[in-house]
Design a protein around this motif. Structure first.
Motif, PDB file in Angstrom:
ATOM      1  N   SER A  29     -24.078  26.934  13.929  1.00  9.85           N
ATOM      2  CA  SER A  29     -23.399  27.085  12.642  1.00  9.85           C
ATOM      3  C   SER A  29     -22.559  25.855  12.336  1.00  9.85           C
ATOM      4  O   SER A  29     -22.228  25.067  13.226  1.00  9.85           O
ATOM      5  CB  SER A  29     -22.501  28.330  12.672  1.00  9.85           C
ATOM      6  OG  SER A  29     -21.400  28.121  13.539  1.00  9.85           O
ATOM      7  N   VAL A  30     -22.193  25.706  11.070  1.00  7.97           N
ATOM      8  CA  VAL A  30     -21.341  24.588  10.662  1.00  7.97           C
ATOM      9  C   VAL A  30     -20.017  24.638  11.425  1.00  7.97           C
ATOM     10  O   VAL A  30     -19.508  23.602  11.893  1.00  7.97           O
ATOM     11  CB  VAL A  30     -21.099  24.612   9.142  1.00  7.97           C
ATOM     12  CG1 VAL A  30     -20.059  23.570   8.756  1.00  7.97           C
ATOM     13  CG2 VAL A  30     -22.404  24.365   8.393  1.00  7.97           C
ATOM     14  N   ILE A  75     -18.570  21.685  13.858  1.00  7.97           N
ATOM     15  CA  ILE A  75     -17.271  21.055  13.596  1.00  7.97           C
ATOM     16  C   ILE A  75     -16.363  21.191  14.808  1.00  7.97           C
ATOM     17  O   ILE A  75     -15.684  20.231  15.206  1.00  7.97           O
ATOM     18  CB  ILE A  75     -16.619  21.670  12.348  1.00  7.97           C
ATOM     19  CG1 ILE A  75     -17.405  21.259  11.097  1.00  7.97           C
ATOM     20  CG2 ILE A  75     -15.158  21.248  12.224  1.00  7.97           C
ATOM     21  CD1 ILE A  75     -16.954  21.949   9.831  1.00  7.97           C
ATOM     22  N   GLN A  96     -29.054  19.924  13.301  1.00 10.05           N
ATOM     23  CA  GLN A  96     -29.281  20.964  12.303  1.00 10.05           C
ATOM     24  C   GLN A  96     -30.518  21.817  12.578  1.00 10.05           C
ATOM     25  O   GLN A  96     -30.686  22.885  11.989  1.00 10.05           O
ATOM     26  CB  GLN A  96     -29.408  20.323  10.924  1.00 10.05           C
ATOM     27  CG  GLN A  96     -28.137  19.634  10.444  1.00 10.05           C
ATOM     28  CD  GLN A  96     -28.344  18.857   9.157  1.00 10.05           C
ATOM     29  OE1 GLN A  96     -28.863  19.384   8.175  1.00 10.05           O
ATOM     30  NE2 GLN A  96     -27.957  17.591   9.170  1.00 10.05           N
TER      31      GLN A  96
END
Length: 308
Positions: free
Chosen positions: A177-178, A182, A249
């Motif tokens: 996931s983003v 991060i 990704q």
């Protein structure tokens, strides 16, 4: 009279892979006879448990049995087995070391992080022009950064950021996931922040080991893994970072479908690519090019065996 070659066998057992190199070394030159790799994931869960799992030890032991047969077939006269991050971190390392000694007849050498860094640097730079160089070696459990000229190491560090370690710690979704990406990037940045200020800018930037070579293969869109094309490839930092973010990704299945991807790297290459991306962004580089080398810690240990 020409020097009689020493036939050496080196095994490097890391967090994700175990690799064998058999070489003849004489008169300052090295002729490689065999390179083999198995993905055994010895460092499975070590970041969390500080313990080598029984099934992980058995995978590494089985690979070592296969390597031992190859060493015997090639009649290597000197054998060295080196272990790195996963074994350094494990509270039951002696169990693994006993098993390996029972197969090879030599006790594994558990390299300290800075010794690992030096060996990677020597292996990567031996065939390069003598100039001040920064070498990165991204492994499964740790990443080494080394600066030096020729065979003289000026500065080095070993950091507990690696593709397996950070996948297990941060990138648990598929695809990641983003928020996970991060968090992983922020962690890598926080580890690198106090390091980069210690290095003066360098004009020669070299990357070794499976993460770097796989990212290179992705950037070059190779139809299969091709060592001859990858070794010595000069890649723009922009292209390298684009390939890193592309791999991050992807789902594991999509990575595994890439024609150059070793299936044992597909689940952890995302974290390795993130480490490479942050290194390329944060290190003080006076160049926009990454040189990819397939010569690494194995080669450095082989050279060391005939010089000591």
């Amino acid at each position: 009279m020409p020097e009689h070659p020493a036939r050496v066998a080196v095994i490097d057992c890391g967090t994700n892979s175990i690799r064998l190199l058999i070489s003849d070394i004489a008169d300052g030159s090295k002729t490689d006879l065999l390179r083999e790799m198995r993905i055994v994931r010895l460092g499975q869960d070590v970041d969390r448990t500080h313990h080598l799992a029984e099934e992980a030890i058995e995978r590494a032991v089985q690979a070592t049995r296969e390597f031992a047969a190859m060493i015997e077939m090639f009649e290597a006269t000197q054998v060295r087995f080196c272990a790195t991050s996963a074994v350094r971190d494990a509270d039951n390392a002696a169990v693994f070391e006993d098993a390996i000694e029972g197969i090879l007849g030599v006790r594994p050498i558990v390299l300290a992080g800075l010794d690992e860094a030096r060996a990677s640097f020597l292996g990567a730079t031996r065939d390069l022009e003598v100039e001040r160089t920064l070498v990165i070696d991204i492994g499964g459990g740790s990443t080494e950064i080394v600066v030096g000229t020729g065979e003289d190491v000026e500065w080095s560090v070993s950091l507990d950021i690696g593709s397996v370690r950070l996948t297990e710690r941060f990138l648990t979704s598929d695809p990641a996931s983003v928020a996970e990406v991060i968090a992983c990037m922020n962690h890598v940045d926080s580890v690198l922040a106090p390091i980069v200020s210690q290095i003066d800018p360098v004009a020669s930037f070299v990357g070794v080991a499976g993460t770097v070579t796989t990212v290179a293969a992705h950037s070059l869109a190779l139809p299969s893994y091709d060592s001859a094309t990858i070794h010595g490839a000069r890649m723009s930092i922009g292209d390298v970072r684009a390939a890193c973010l592309s791999l991050v990704q992807m789902s594991v299945a999509d990575r595994r479908a890439l024609p150059f991807m070793h299936p044992g790297r597909a689940d952890v290459i995302g974290a390795g690519a993130l480490i490479l991306d942050r290194l390329a962004e944060l290190l003080p580089l006076a160049t926009d090019t990454l040189v990819v080398s397939e010569h690494d810690i194995l080669d450095g240990i082989a050279w060391d065996m005939v010089s000591t």
